[in-house]
Design an enzyme around this catalytic site. Structure first.
Site, short mmCIF file in Angstrom:
data_model
loop_
_atom_site.label_atom_id
_atom_site.label_comp_id
_atom_site.label_asym_id
_atom_site.label_seq_id
_atom_site.Cartn_x
_atom_site.Cartn_y
_atom_site.Cartn_z
N ASP A 1 -1.52 -0.35 6.03
CA ASP A 1 -1.73 0.29 7.33
C ASP A 1 -3.18 0.26 7.81
O ASP A 1 -3.48 0.74 8.89
CB ASP A 1 -1.31 1.77 7.24
CG ASP A 1 -2.27 2.58 6.38
OD1 ASP A 1 -2.99 3.44 6.93
OD2 ASP A 1 -2.32 2.34 5.16
N ASP B 1 -0.53 5.21 0.59
CA ASP B 1 -0.91 6.26 1.53
C ASP B 1 -1.15 5.67 2.91
O ASP B 1 -2.01 4.82 3.11
CB ASP B 1 -2.17 6.98 1.04
CG ASP B 1 -2.21 8.43 1.48
OD1 ASP B 1 -1.69 8.72 2.58
OD2 ASP B 1 -2.73 9.27 0.75
N ASP C 1 0.84 -1.19 0.00
CA ASP C 1 0.00 0.00 0.00
C ASP C 1 0.89 1.25 0.00
O ASP C 1 2.07 1.19 0.35
CB ASP C 1 -0.90 -0.03 1.24
CG ASP C 1 -1.75 1.22 1.36
OD1 ASP C 1 -2.50 1.52 0.42
OD2 ASP C 1 -1.66 1.89 2.41
#
Length: 272
Positions: free
Chosen positions: A210, A15, A13
């Site tokens: 995240d 962002d 990932d």
């Protein structure tokens, strides 16, 4: 030396994992350097449908992270691939920005405004208007299928949060009572597309992100193993809540990218 974990590829990932807006997350550059040093294949996999892969790679390089456009996999690319497989010579009504429009055009799809479309595809559009909403609603009520690049309600920026593609999609859903086909995380469609790009099976990939609700959920949906880094949306403080909400558990959890990098050095890579 035999490795305890062997993966053929990583799906990373962006962002909240590699950067926050225009700021690099501590250790991201060293993590990517380690992957390149060991020759571990990876793709950046992002729900962001507004940017082209070249633009995403340029942003990463501006933060001091080595990146090429071919290493970037966006929900726009996966959406265009999905639509082309459904209607190779059909018509598409698009609400979205350059990344989505370019991906659709690259697949040879015909974008229409006033003609009846076969599919409405919608992503983030920071010039979204009532007229665009009315157009999408008219198309869907006229029989067009509804595809949404990703369901993110909010997007993080350097100054806070702004409405995401999911917020725009919510207005279309409310007006039409039609649920969209979702391509991006937490759907497994984006992950399946990335796996195809890498030429590997789900059980050969590790998803790193995240956000329990999107990254980890998508990895689980696709059948991949998952690593949660507490650098963004899911934190040590809210992790139990997110685990209960999703009913999921990441295979590995790391407090920082430095911890993840050390684990990769010790456990993942080419067998020696």
């Amino acid at each position: 030396m035999e490795r305890r974990v062997y993966m053929k590829g990583l799906l990373i990932d962006l962002d909240g994992t590699i950067y926050h807006g225009k700021s690099i997350i501590s250790g991201a550059d060293l993590l990517i350097q380690e992957l390149r040093r060991q020759g571990i294949p990876y793709l950046y996999v992002t729900n962001n449908a507004s940017r082209t892969p070249a633009s995403v790679a340029e942003h990463l390089r501006s933060l001091g992270i080595e990146a090429d456009a071919h290493e970037v996999c966006t929900s726009a690319l996966a959406s265009a691939e999905y639509i082309a497989s459904e209607i190779s010579d059909g018509k598409v009504y698009c609400i979205g920005e350059a990344g989505l429009r370019e991906a659709l055009a690259d697949k040879g799809l015909l974008l229409v405004e006033d003609e009846q479309a076969d599919i409405v595809v919608q992503g983030i559009d920071r010039s979204f208007t009532y007229d665009k909403l009315a157009g999408a609603v008219s198309q869907i009520l006229g029989g067009a299928r509804f595809v949404m690049t990703n369901p993110d309600l909010l997007l993080p920026t350097d100054s806070g949060f702004i409405p995401g593609a999911g917020s725009i999609g919510a207005s279309i859903q409310a007006a039409t009572s039609v649920q969209p086909i979702i391509i991006g995380k937490p759907s497994g469609i984006l992950m399946d597309y990335a796996l195809d790009r890498m030429g590997i099976q789900a059980d050969e990939a590790l998803v790193i992100g995240d956000n329990m609700r999107t990254d980890i959920a998508a990895g689980v949906a696709a059948g991949c193993r998952t690593a949660l880094v507490l650098t963004g949306v899911t934190t040590r403080e809210n992790m139990d809540t997110h685990l209960k909400e999703t009913g999921l558990q990441a295979d590995w959890i790391f407090d920082s990218l430095a911890d993840l990098r050390i684990w990769i050095e010790q456990n993942i890579g080419k067998e020696r």
